[in-house]
Motif scaffolding. Structure first.
Motif, PDB file in Angstrom:
ATOM      1  N   UNK A 123       0.823  -1.213   0.000  1.00  0.00           N
ATOM      2  CA  UNK A 123       0.000   0.000   0.000  1.00  0.00           C
ATOM      3  C   UNK A 123       0.856   1.261   0.000  1.00  0.00           C
ATOM      4  N   UNK A 124       1.968   1.233   0.720  1.00  0.00           N
ATOM      5  CA  UNK A 124       2.825   2.412   0.844  1.00  0.00           C
ATOM      6  C   UNK A 124       3.744   2.579  -0.354  1.00  0.00           C
ATOM      7  N   UNK A 125       4.301   1.475  -0.838  1.00  0.00           N
ATOM      8  CA  UNK A 125       5.358   1.562  -1.854  1.00  0.00           C
ATOM      9  C   UNK A 125       4.944   1.083  -3.242  1.00  0.00           C
ATOM     10  N   UNK A 126       3.881   0.286  -3.303  1.00  0.00           N
ATOM     11  CA  UNK A 126       3.516  -0.323  -4.587  1.00  0.00           C
ATOM     12  C   UNK A 126       4.342  -1.560  -4.890  1.00  0.00           C
ATOM     13  N   UNK A 127       5.297  -1.862  -3.997  1.00  0.00           N
ATOM     14  CA  UNK A 127       6.176  -3.017  -4.173  1.00  0.00           C
ATOM     15  C   UNK A 127       5.702  -4.171  -3.300  1.00  0.00           C
ATOM     16  N   UNK A 128       5.915  -5.397  -3.795  1.00  0.00           N
ATOM     17  CA  UNK A 128       5.504  -6.594  -3.059  1.00  0.00           C
ATOM     18  C   UNK A 128       6.733  -7.461  -2.785  1.00  0.00           C
ATOM     19  N   UNK A 129       6.952  -7.785  -1.526  1.00  0.00           N
ATOM     20  CA  UNK A 129       8.070  -8.650  -1.147  1.00  0.00           C
ATOM     21  C   UNK A 129       7.545  -9.863  -0.398  1.00  0.00           C
ATOM     22  N   UNK A 130       8.086 -11.022  -0.742  1.00  0.00           N
ATOM     23  CA  UNK A 130       7.708 -12.265  -0.062  1.00  0.00           C
ATOM     24  C   UNK A 130       8.738 -12.699   0.981  1.00  0.00           C
ATOM     25  N   UNK A 131       9.786 -11.887   1.154  1.00  0.00           N
ATOM     26  CA  UNK A 131      10.808 -12.201   2.150  1.00  0.00           C
ATOM     27  C   UNK A 131      10.268 -11.916   3.549  1.00  0.00           C
ATOM     28  N   UNK A 132      10.463 -12.853   4.467  1.00  0.00           N
ATOM     29  CA  UNK A 132      10.016 -12.634   5.844  1.00  0.00           C
ATOM     30  C   UNK A 132      11.056 -13.139   6.835  1.00  0.00           C
ATOM     31  N   UNK A 133      11.065 -12.509   7.986  1.00  0.00           N
ATOM     32  CA  UNK A 133      11.797 -13.012   9.149  1.00  0.00           C
ATOM     33  C   UNK A 133      10.839 -12.974  10.324  1.00  0.00           C
TER      34      UNK A 133
END
Length: 233
Positions: A123-133
């Protein structure tokens, strides 16, 4: 004397012939330059009012890192979130609550917090990341069902193999402790994945760590979704 001149003439011809041989440029380059090794710097719990300082420190050393961020903090610091998302650094999710009881309550709470975090970032960046910790690392609280829930939702979980312990230090001693661990990881022929935190003291002492790693021939790389994750056994 004639024999001596003849011998000198043969040696001169051989010397010129050697000079004319094509050089193996890759071999020469390898002999002149030290081998570069990769290190993965990671920062948890951000963004914060310290994020810009961390980015500045990294830029000074032409270094990239990976920031695992919390959903409420991204909402509180949207400018810093945008700056990270559109920099040379990588971004990932660290959840919502950072509370053990709330996060590890069930498979649905684990996956739910990460889905909320990922949506906030998008929502903030328009970018989607699937990396999680996951908070505090995956051992001992990540049950097989929790891990499977993350996988079903497309998430890629990362732990670390070097704990800077910056969160529990009152001085810069964490830098030397980190380098000691880096040496052990290198002996095991692994790339160091260093966990740090988005906080003031870490930003203050980060240049010392970056200098020490650079001196040891390390290149600073961000984590990508195509890599095999480092996870606790």
């Amino acid at each position: 004397m004639k024999i001596a001149f003849k011998t000198m003439g043969v040696l001169a011809i051989l010397y010129l012939a050697i000079l004319a041989l094509p050089l193996d440029e890759n071999k020469v380059k390898a002999e002149r330059e030290p081998e570069h090794k990769k290190v993965y710097l990671t920062f948890d719990d951000g963004p914060s009012e310290t994020t810009d300082e961390l980015i500045s420190d990294l830029n000074d050393y032409h270094a990239s890192a990976t920031f695992f961020m919390l959903s409420p903090h991204m909402k509180q610091y949207p400018v810093e979130t945008l700056r990270l998302a559109f920099s040379q650094n990588a971004v990932g999710c660290h959840g919502v609550t950072h509370d053990k009881e709330a996060f590890y309550h069930s498979a649905s709470t684990v996956a739910g917090e990460m889905k909320t975090c990922r949506q906030t970032m998008e929502n903030i960046t328009g970018e989607r990341s699937n990396l999680v910790r996951v908070p505090y690392g995956s051992v001992p609280d990540m049950k097989p069902a929790y891990i499977e829930a993350l996988k079903r939702n497309g998430f890629i979980m990362w732990d670390w193999n070097v704990d800077s312990v910056d969160w529990g230090s009152n001085d810069d001693s964490w830098v030397s402790k980190t380098m000691q661990q880096v040496e052990l990881v290198e002996m095991n022929q692994q790339d160091p994945v260093i966990v740090m935190h988005d906080k003031e003291m870490t930003a203050r002492d980060l240049p010392a760590l970056l200098h020490a790693l650079q001196k040891q021939g390390y290149e600073f790389s961000p984590i990508t979704e195509n890599q095999k994750p480092v996870v606790f056994q």
